[in-house]
Design an enzyme around this catalytic site. Sequence first.
Site, PDB file in Angstrom:
ATOM      1  CD1 TRP A   1      76.086  -5.378  61.655  1.00  0.00           C
ATOM      2  CD2 TRP A   1      77.612  -4.542  63.057  1.00  0.00           C
ATOM      3  NE1 TRP A   1      76.775  -4.401  60.978  1.00  0.00           N
ATOM      4  CE2 TRP A   1      77.732  -3.872  61.821  1.00  0.00           C
ATOM      5  CE3 TRP A   1      78.482  -4.190  64.090  1.00  0.00           C
ATOM      6  CZ2 TRP A   1      78.668  -2.867  61.600  1.00  0.00           C
ATOM      7  CZ3 TRP A   1      79.416  -3.182  63.874  1.00  0.00           C
ATOM      8  CH2 TRP A   1      79.498  -2.542  62.631  1.00  0.00           C
TER       9      TRP A   1
ATOM     10  CE  LYS B   1      67.423  -9.862  59.004  1.00  0.00           C
ATOM     11  NZ  LYS B   1      68.863  -9.756  59.303  1.00  0.00           N
TER      12      LYS B   1
ATOM     13  N   GLY C   1      69.494   0.775  61.378  1.00  0.00           N
ATOM     14  CA  GLY C   1      70.425   0.236  60.397  1.00  0.00           C
ATOM     15  C   GLY C   1      70.841   1.275  59.385  1.00  0.00           C
TER      16      GLY C   1
ATOM     17  CD  GLU D   1      65.933   6.102  66.012  1.00  0.00           C
ATOM     18  OE1 GLU D   1      66.802   6.916  65.666  1.00  0.00           O
ATOM     19  OE2 GLU D   1      64.916   6.427  66.659  1.00  0.00           O
ATOM     20  CG  LEU D   2      67.559   5.350  58.902  1.00  0.00           C
ATOM     21  CD1 LEU D   2      67.028   5.958  57.631  1.00  0.00           C
ATOM     22  CD2 LEU D   2      67.468   3.832  58.876  1.00  0.00           C
TER      23      LEU D   2
ATOM     24  CB  CYS E   1      74.555   5.667  64.363  1.00  0.00           C
ATOM     25  SG  CYS E   1      73.640   5.361  65.881  1.00  0.00           S
TER      26      CYS E   1
END
Length: 463
Positions: A133, A157, A209, A231-232, A265
């Site tokens: 988001w 999604k 996320g 991609e964290l 991030c």
Amino acid sequence: MAYATINPYTGETVATFPDATDGEVRAALDKADAAFRRWKETSFAERGRVLQKAADLLRRDSDAYAKLLTLEMGKLVAEAKAEVELSAKIFEYYVRHAERLLAPQDLPVLDPAEGKATLVHEPLGILLAIEPWNFPYYQIARILAPQLAAGNTLLLKHASNVPQSAAAFDKLMREAGLVEGAFANLYATRSQLEMIINDPRVHGVALTGSEAAGAVVAAQAGKALKKSTMELGGADAFVVLADADLQKTVDWAVFGRHWNGGQVCVSSKRMIIADPVYDAFLERYRKGVAALVPGDPFDEKTTLAPLSSQKAADDVKDQIRAAVEHGAKAEEVGPPVPNQGAFVQPTILTEVGEDNPARYWEFFGPVSMLFRAKDEDDAVRIANDSPFGLGGSVFTANAAHGEAVAKKISTGMVFVNHPTKVEADLPFGGVRRSGYGRELLGLGIKEFVNHKLIGVVDIDAHF
């Protein structure tokens, strides 16, 4: 999954949306597969016309698109407009460069007399994108633009708190003239995501996320033998060497930590300052943070946004309390934030010892950890003492030396004299618990293509 627009400043539930049915998911898969068979045969010029039209529409209706971002996740209105423009630029990057990036490559061979070898890059099919988001449009654009340019189709999604932003991008691509079914937003459930991943027509999944979400989806993709990119999280180091221009560095530090409400991030979460300038940096940084103005994100005077939800704010507050319980010192900075809205008081954490688990956490909000480094080697050691490896920055008066220090920092991206940033023409990605794979540029467009070898051997070649 409770897809809903909840204004994080007012707390008002603006709209709710039902989860997709299994039938809707199956229909989307059927349409995406049929669309792929048509879309993969289109020329780069035709794909480029669609992508350019999408960019043009984003710019034409920039205010309307930006308003949704501010409404759904509390992004400052100026930052929301900047995200719309960044998304348009990503589309345009692939309009200009996709054909060159995917051009066939003649490979060097040991004996050219015996034949030739060529590497061609072909689309795979349907991909699944699971997006967060904090940058609702940018996150879509950076996977959608390159993959459509490559000839793939995509199911989305998105995060449950930005359903209108997700639907807006779905509508955007239809208006841009994209083949029906080549991109679709689904209000999918977790069980439906696994169903999509297991469908034989789906060839890959890209997730941006949390570590927890990445671990689950990567395991599902691995079990299904599907390619994935992750991609964290990140806890970027902001290294300040003793010769840095202190005021300019502090100004970048305040921005680097607090843009998008600190929910980035690649924001500057760990500030590592050389001992000779530590005290002066802290004093100036404290004043810079205190000057931030919290308030309504629709008000252009506001410079500190609320967090995306009350739960997000409560989680950050819990992290601060836990850090203090383990020995850290927390200093709240600036005037009290409003009672209305999902705000967290800007906080500076110091004395975060190596035995404090908070040292290795990602704080997704206006929380800064400051570390005093004995010397340059110690600064590099602290920077690399993290489970993450996404971005980072080095500030110094000597850019060449800054580049040398940057090479010692183990991350996917390091900037000299600028916090980690995102651009349409720069690659994005990290290492270790920050994930794997790259997005944007030639790296991103080639993540989900078949690099197929075509070998032509002289019929008269010896066995």
